[in-house]
Design a protein around this motif. Structure first.
Motif, PDB file in Angstrom:
ATOM      1  N   LEU A  28       3.764  20.811   2.862  1.00  0.00           N
ATOM      2  CA  LEU A  28       3.073  20.530   4.127  1.00  0.00           C
ATOM      3  C   LEU A  28       1.824  19.681   3.903  1.00  0.00           C
ATOM      4  CD1 LEU A  28       3.366  24.097   5.663  1.00  0.00           C
ATOM      5  CD2 LEU A  28       4.479  22.035   6.570  1.00  0.00           C
ATOM      6  N   ASP A  29       1.004  20.070   2.924  1.00  0.00           N
ATOM      7  CA  ASP A  29      -0.240  19.344   2.634  1.00  0.00           C
ATOM      8  C   ASP A  29       0.064  17.934   2.140  1.00  0.00           C
ATOM      9  OD1 ASP A  29      -3.135  19.077   2.173  1.00  0.00           O
ATOM     10  OD2 ASP A  29      -2.621  19.199   0.047  1.00  0.00           O
ATOM     11  N   ASP A  30       1.016  17.792   1.226  1.00  0.00           N
ATOM     12  CA  ASP A  30       1.346  16.465   0.702  1.00  0.00           C
ATOM     13  C   ASP A  30       1.808  15.529   1.814  1.00  0.00           C
ATOM     14  OD1 ASP A  30       0.705  17.374  -1.844  1.00  0.00           O
ATOM     15  OD2 ASP A  30       2.779  17.391  -2.573  1.00  0.00           O
ATOM     16  N   ALA A  31       2.655  16.012   2.701  1.00  0.00           N
ATOM     17  CA  ALA A  31       3.155  15.165   3.789  1.00  0.00           C
ATOM     18  C   ALA A  31       2.022  14.752   4.729  1.00  0.00           C
ATOM     19  CB  ALA A  31       4.257  15.888   4.561  1.00  0.00           C
ATOM     20  N   ALA A  32       1.167  15.688   5.093  1.00  0.00           N
ATOM     21  CA  ALA A  32       0.041  15.368   5.975  1.00  0.00           C
ATOM     22  C   ALA A  32      -0.941  14.427   5.276  1.00  0.00           C
ATOM     23  CB  ALA A  32      -0.651  16.651   6.419  1.00  0.00           C
ATOM     24  N   PHE A  33      -1.239  14.727   4.011  1.00  0.00           N
ATOM     25  CA  PHE A  33      -2.166  13.908   3.231  1.00  0.00           C
ATOM     26  C   PHE A  33      -1.714  12.448   3.190  1.00  0.00           C
ATOM     27  CE2 PHE A  33      -2.946  11.731  -0.733  1.00  0.00           C
ATOM     28  CZ  PHE A  33      -4.315  11.854  -0.906  1.00  0.00           C
ATOM     29  N   PHE A  34      -0.444  12.216   2.848  1.00  0.00           N
ATOM     30  CA  PHE A  34       0.029  10.840   2.722  1.00  0.00           C
ATOM     31  C   PHE A  34       0.192  10.160   4.074  1.00  0.00           C
ATOM     32  CE2 PHE A  34       0.725  12.087  -1.635  1.00  0.00           C
ATOM     33  CZ  PHE A  34       0.221  10.968  -2.294  1.00  0.00           C
ATOM     34  N   ALA A  35       0.407  10.929   5.126  1.00  0.00           N
ATOM     35  CA  ALA A  35       0.379  10.338   6.469  1.00  0.00           C
ATOM     36  C   ALA A  35      -1.005   9.755   6.734  1.00  0.00           C
ATOM     37  CB  ALA A  35       0.746  11.385   7.518  1.00  0.00           C
ATOM     38  N   VAL A  36      -2.037  10.519   6.366  1.00  0.00           N
ATOM     39  CA  VAL A  36      -3.409  10.031   6.548  1.00  0.00           C
ATOM     40  C   VAL A  36      -3.689   8.866   5.614  1.00  0.00           C
ATOM     41  CG1 VAL A  36      -5.855  10.615   6.287  1.00  0.00           C
ATOM     42  CG2 VAL A  36      -4.301  12.228   7.422  1.00  0.00           C
TER      43      VAL A  36
ATOM     44  N   HIS B  77       0.842  -1.207   0.000  1.00  0.00           N
ATOM     45  CA  HIS B  77       0.000   0.000   0.000  1.00  0.00           C
ATOM     46  C   HIS B  77       0.876   1.255   0.000  1.00  0.00           C
ATOM     47  CE1 HIS B  77      -3.179   2.820   0.922  1.00  0.00           C
ATOM     48  NE2 HIS B  77      -2.680   3.070   2.122  1.00  0.00           N
ATOM     49  N   TYR B  78       1.900   1.296   0.831  1.00  0.00           N
ATOM     50  CA  TYR B  78       2.796   2.453   0.894  1.00  0.00           C
ATOM     51  C   TYR B  78       3.495   2.669  -0.443  1.00  0.00           C
ATOM     52  CZ  TYR B  78       2.367   1.977   6.011  1.00  0.00           C
ATOM     53  OH  TYR B  78       1.903   1.885   7.292  1.00  0.00           O
ATOM     54  N   ARG B  79       4.007   1.588  -1.042  1.00  0.00           N
ATOM     55  CA  ARG B  79       4.702   1.724  -2.331  1.00  0.00           C
ATOM     56  C   ARG B  79       3.730   2.182  -3.426  1.00  0.00           C
ATOM     57  NH1 ARG B  79       7.707   0.499   1.357  1.00  0.00           N
ATOM     58  NH2 ARG B  79       7.327   2.710   1.569  1.00  0.00           N
ATOM     59  N   CYS B  80       2.488   1.710  -3.402  1.00  0.00           N
ATOM     60  CA  CYS B  80       1.487   2.146  -4.385  1.00  0.00           C
ATOM     61  C   CYS B  80       1.172   3.628  -4.217  1.00  0.00           C
ATOM     62  CB  CYS B  80       0.216   1.311  -4.261  1.00  0.00           C
ATOM     63  SG  CYS B  80       0.384  -0.387  -4.848  1.00  0.00           S
ATOM     64  N   LEU B  81       1.050   4.096  -2.981  1.00  0.00           N
ATOM     65  CA  LEU B  81       0.816   5.522  -2.740  1.00  0.00           C
ATOM     66  C   LEU B  81       1.999   6.355  -3.234  1.00  0.00           C
ATOM     67  CD1 LEU B  81      -0.711   5.478   0.875  1.00  0.00           C
ATOM     68  CD2 LEU B  81      -1.921   6.006  -1.261  1.00  0.00           C
ATOM     69  N   GLU B  82       3.207   5.884  -2.964  1.00  0.00           N
ATOM     70  CA  GLU B  82       4.403   6.607  -3.420  1.00  0.00           C
ATOM     71  C   GLU B  82       4.432   6.693  -4.943  1.00  0.00           C
ATOM     72  OE1 GLU B  82       7.454   4.324  -1.482  1.00  0.00           O
ATOM     73  OE2 GLU B  82       7.085   5.295   0.462  1.00  0.00           O
TER      74      GLU B  82
ATOM     75  N   GLU C 205       2.361  13.914  10.169  1.00  0.00           N
ATOM     76  CA  GLU C 205       2.000  12.865  11.124  1.00  0.00           C
ATOM     77  C   GLU C 205       0.536  12.996  11.510  1.00  0.00           C
ATOM     78  OE1 GLU C 205       3.522  10.951  15.337  1.00  0.00           O
ATOM     79  OE2 GLU C 205       4.429  12.802  14.620  1.00  0.00           O
ATOM     80  N   VAL C 206      -0.168  11.870  11.512  1.00  0.00           N
ATOM     81  CA  VAL C 206      -1.567  11.848  11.932  1.00  0.00           C
ATOM     82  C   VAL C 206      -1.611  12.062  13.442  1.00  0.00           C
ATOM     83  CG1 VAL C 206      -3.651  10.427  12.110  1.00  0.00           C
ATOM     84  CG2 VAL C 206      -2.237  10.335  10.037  1.00  0.00           C
ATOM     85  N   VAL C 207      -2.431  13.032  13.875  1.00  0.00           N
ATOM     86  CA  VAL C 207      -2.568  13.298  15.304  1.00  0.00           C
ATOM     87  C   VAL C 207      -3.934  12.891  15.845  1.00  0.00           C
ATOM     88  CG1 VAL C 207      -0.807  15.105  15.344  1.00  0.00           C
ATOM     89  CG2 VAL C 207      -3.196  15.725  14.931  1.00  0.00           C
TER      90      VAL C 207
ATOM     91  N   ARG D 180       3.630   4.111   8.727  1.00  0.00           N
ATOM     92  CA  ARG D 180       2.288   4.108   9.321  1.00  0.00           C
ATOM     93  C   ARG D 180       2.005   5.437  10.023  1.00  0.00           C
ATOM     94  NH1 ARG D 180      -1.948   1.344  10.309  1.00  0.00           N
ATOM     95  NH2 ARG D 180      -3.122   1.539  12.241  1.00  0.00           N
ATOM     96  N   GLY D 181       1.031   6.188   9.487  1.00  0.00           N
ATOM     97  CA  GLY D 181       0.628   7.450  10.081  1.00  0.00           C
ATOM     98  C   GLY D 181       1.614   8.584   9.900  1.00  0.00           C
ATOM     99  N   LYS D 182       2.640   8.377   9.056  1.00  0.00           N
ATOM    100  CA  LYS D 182       3.674   9.398   8.843  1.00  0.00           C
ATOM    101  C   LYS D 182       4.093   9.408   7.381  1.00  0.00           C
ATOM    102  CE  LYS D 182       5.541   8.966  13.479  1.00  0.00           C
ATOM    103  NZ  LYS D 182       6.702   8.752  14.314  1.00  0.00           N
ATOM    104  N   ALA D 183       4.552  10.564   6.930  1.00  0.00           N
ATOM    105  CA  ALA D 183       5.085  10.669   5.569  1.00  0.00           C
ATOM    106  C   ALA D 183       6.077  11.814   5.507  1.00  0.00           C
ATOM    107  CB  ALA D 183       3.964  10.898   4.567  1.00  0.00           C
TER     108      ALA D 183
END
Length: 148
Positions: free
Chosen positions: A62-70, A8-13, A102-104, A33-36
């Motif tokens: 900022l948005d991309d990192a938060a988005f992919f963490a989620v 899943h992580y590799r597919c998102l990347e 990071e997902v909070v 998991r929960g971080k990007a």
């Protein structure tokens, strides 16, 4: 970590890197998991008239990192940014920009993630916080997610 999660992580990347918009940035993306983490180089191609990187680029990192963490936690559908607030703290003209998300707070349909953006010296450039929700777009319908 199990094989399905890793896949899943590799597919998102792969999905992220295939977006034509990213040809401007040539970013890297690393998901856990929960971080990007998203990183790209600053330079004149991202400057506003004052010869510094335009804040829209800070937002993107900022948005991309938060988005992919989620989306690391959501394995069936694409998530959407609902709100995103940023604080621009320091200008940058050149060098590496590194955003970490990071997902909070994780809910069933809505998530909150925070992110920071630093330069290659570790100086804080910007901070962000966003709210994200499930879309109706199945990840299996996104060719760049499934091809590989």
């Amino acid at each position: 970590m199990d094989e399905m999660t890793e896949q899943h992580y590799r597919c998102l990347e792969r999905m992220y890197l295939s977006a034509q918009f990213n040809e401007i940035y040539r970013p890297t993306l690393t998901i856990r998991r929960g971080k990007a983490e998203v990183a790209f180089d600053a330079g004149p191609h991202l400057h506003h008239a004052g010869n510094a990187v335009h804040g829209a680029n800070h937002f993107k990192g900022l948005d991309d990192a938060a988005f992919f963490a989620v989306n690391s936690l959501v394995t069936d559908v694409f998530v959407l940014t609902v709100t995103f607030n940023i604080q621009l703290l320091r200008p940058i003209s050149e060098g590496r920009m590194i955003a970490t998300g990071e997902v909070v707070n994780a809910g069933r349909t809505v998530w909150v993630a925070d992110s920071t953006l630093v330069d290659d010296q570790g100086r804080l450039l910007a901070r962000g916080s966003g709210t994200f929700m499930r879309s109706k777009v199945a990840l299996s319908e996104i060719a760049s997610y499934t091809d590989g």
